[in-house]
Design an enzyme around this catalytic site. Structure first.
Site, short mmCIF file in Angstrom:
data_model
loop_
_atom_site.label_atom_id
_atom_site.label_comp_id
_atom_site.label_asym_id
_atom_site.label_seq_id
_atom_site.Cartn_x
_atom_site.Cartn_y
_atom_site.Cartn_z
N ASP A 150 33.74 39.21 46.52
CA ASP A 150 34.76 37.98 46.87
C ASP A 150 34.11 37.45 48.55
O ASP A 150 35.32 36.64 49.45
CB ASP A 150 35.90 37.84 47.09
N ASP A 192 34.71 35.37 37.93
CA ASP A 192 33.35 34.11 38.29
C ASP A 192 33.79 33.00 37.95
O ASP A 192 33.23 32.33 39.03
CB ASP A 192 33.01 34.78 36.94
N ASP A 202 36.95 35.75 53.15
CA ASP A 202 37.41 36.84 51.94
C ASP A 202 38.63 36.09 51.61
O ASP A 202 39.50 35.51 51.92
CB ASP A 202 37.18 37.92 52.83
N HIS A 261 36.65 39.26 34.42
CA HIS A 261 35.86 39.36 35.21
C HIS A 261 35.07 37.72 34.93
O HIS A 261 34.78 37.40 36.10
CB HIS A 261 34.80 40.54 35.14
#
Length: 445
Positions: A355, A329, A312, A325
């Site tokens: 993630d 990405d 994570d 975003h």
């Protein structure tokens, strides 16, 4: 001796007081007029006409407060009331307020005794809120119709009897039935000039189509694939969903929406890849990870995979929130590439979503220095990432759970154990090495 009427008079007076109180406090307006002149209004009427008090209204001609377009019809209705208790039908008209504004109302006039003669009592119901709600609904329906008509996705509404109530242009285009509205509407599904097919290209009777299941049970069905053989010879493959239009209504029709996936289905390899890989990173998706993990756990021989790593990214949400975003990405794509480069070709690297990443380390009897690998992965991912001119530092928490021959856990339980171990590794309580996790074969870093 004469009959004592005192009690009767008291009862009548009490009844009259109750009536006056009811009239004064009713939310609807009450107006009394005689010979075209207003002789009484309650407080609701005062408010409705935007008057300061009843004195501003009483004594005025009734027509002062009625829009000119409504006066003649009002007079004609009044003339029809010739007997005591006669009432007009509920009628809509426009009133004029003292400030010149108009207000839509519904009125009922009754010829009723007033003192020692007859007068007209009018009940006035304000339609302002109703009109506003109707207009809002009209605009919403118009907006909905416009949006649906512009969709590339086909949308069809089917009633309880299996007849099509409406179909947007995309549905008619996909079905190849032309642009005329009546080409589809009013027909049952089996009357359409096409044949339904199931996902295996076998004929699909309308009563076995998921829409029929939705109509029969109220169940929402999503993600099914079906085909249509059109009258022009084309075969189109569709991905659809079916749900009730009004779930709380037992007589609700069903709405079926579907997208044309013919081009996707034409390439089986591409379709299978999309079904098992994350579209953003190209890594294995959750479905493929669980499938491979299940296959590994099902064997009693040497496990194909020996260890599961749950990864994570720490603080990734702040990257999305501060940089957007698109940059987020890009970071995910770079992290995916780094993971693939840092691992062996027979290790499986996947993205669970967001993630979160998962690694299945290949077993095949080889010893894996998991602690050393975790340190290398964290070091690799902590190298700054340059994305669209931004220098971004990324760190990761890694949970580890090992697999043993005869492991009786389900794939979901393995993921859960690795997830728990990962959360134990989260800052600010991160160990410098690898700590113990929830189970004997799970630990964190």
């Amino acid at each position: 001796m004469g009959e004592d009427t005192t009690g009767v008079d008291v009862d009548a007076e009490q009844l009259a007081q109750r009536y006056r109180s009811l009239v004064e406090h009713t939310p609807d307006g009450i107006c009394v007029h005689e010979n075209g002149v207003i002789v009484y209004v309650n407080q609701a009427t005062v408010r409705l006409l935007a008057a300061r008090s009843a004195d501003e209204v009483v004594g005025e001609p009734l027509t002062r407060f009625v829009h000119p377009d409504s006066i003649q019809a009002m007079r004609e209705r009044i003339e029809l009331l010739t007997g005591k208790g006669a009432a007009s039908v509920p009628t809509e008209l426009l009133l004029l307020r003292t400030n010149g504004e108009t207000v839509p109302v519904e009125t009922v006039s009754v010829l009723t005794p007033w003192h020692d003669h007859f007068a007209y009592q009018v009940v006035i119901h304000d339609l302002t809120a109703q009109r506003a709600a109707e207009e809002a609904q009209r605009r919403a329906e118009q907006h909905f119709t416009t949006v649906v008509s512009q969709l590339e996705e086909g949308v069809v509404v089917i009633d309880r009897g299996g007849r099509i109530e409406s179909a947007n242009p995309a549905a008619r285009r996909i079905f190849g039935t032309g642009e005329r509205h009546d080409d589809i509407v009013g027909s049952t599904v089996d009357e359409l000039p096409m044949m339904l097919l199931d996902a295996n290209a076998q004929p699909l009777p309308p009563n076995r189509h998921p829409v029929a299941r939705t109509l029969a049970t109220g169940e929402t069905v999503t993600g099914y694939v079906f085909g249509v053989d059109r009258r022009d010879g084309q075969r189109r493959w569709l991905s659809g969903s079916s749900r009730l239009l009004n779930p709380g209504d037992p007589d609700s029709p069903a709405v079926s929406s579907f997208a044309d996936i013919t081009e996707f289905r034409a390439s089986r390899r591409q379709l299978e890849y999309q079904a098992t890989h994350d579209s953003l990173t190209g890594l294995a998706n959750r479905s493929l990870i669980l499938s491979q993990l299940a296959a590994a756990l099902a064997t009693s021989a040497d496990l194909a995979y020996s260890t599961v790593l749950f990864i994570d990214l720490d603080g990734f949400k702040s990257i999305n929130d501060t940089l957007g975003h698109a940059i987020g990405d890009t970071v995910l794509q770079i992290v995916a590439q780094r993971l693939q480069r840092a691992l062996r070709h027979d290790d499986l690297v996947g993205r669970l979503g967001g993630d979160e990443f998962l690694v299945l380390l290949s077993g095949h009897g080889r010893h894996v220095d998991v602690d050393g690998l975790v340190r290398r992965l964290r070091s690799t991912m902590s190298e700054p990432i340059i994305a669209r001119g931004h220098r971004i530092a990324v760190d990761a928490s890694i949970g580890v759970t090992e697999l043993d021959p005869g492991d009786r856990r389900t794939p979901e339980a393995v993921l859960h154990d690795a997830d728990v171990a990962m959360y134990r590794a989260k800052p600010p309580h991160r160990d410098t090495g690898v700590g113990k996790g929830r189970t004997n074969n799970s630990h964190a870093s």
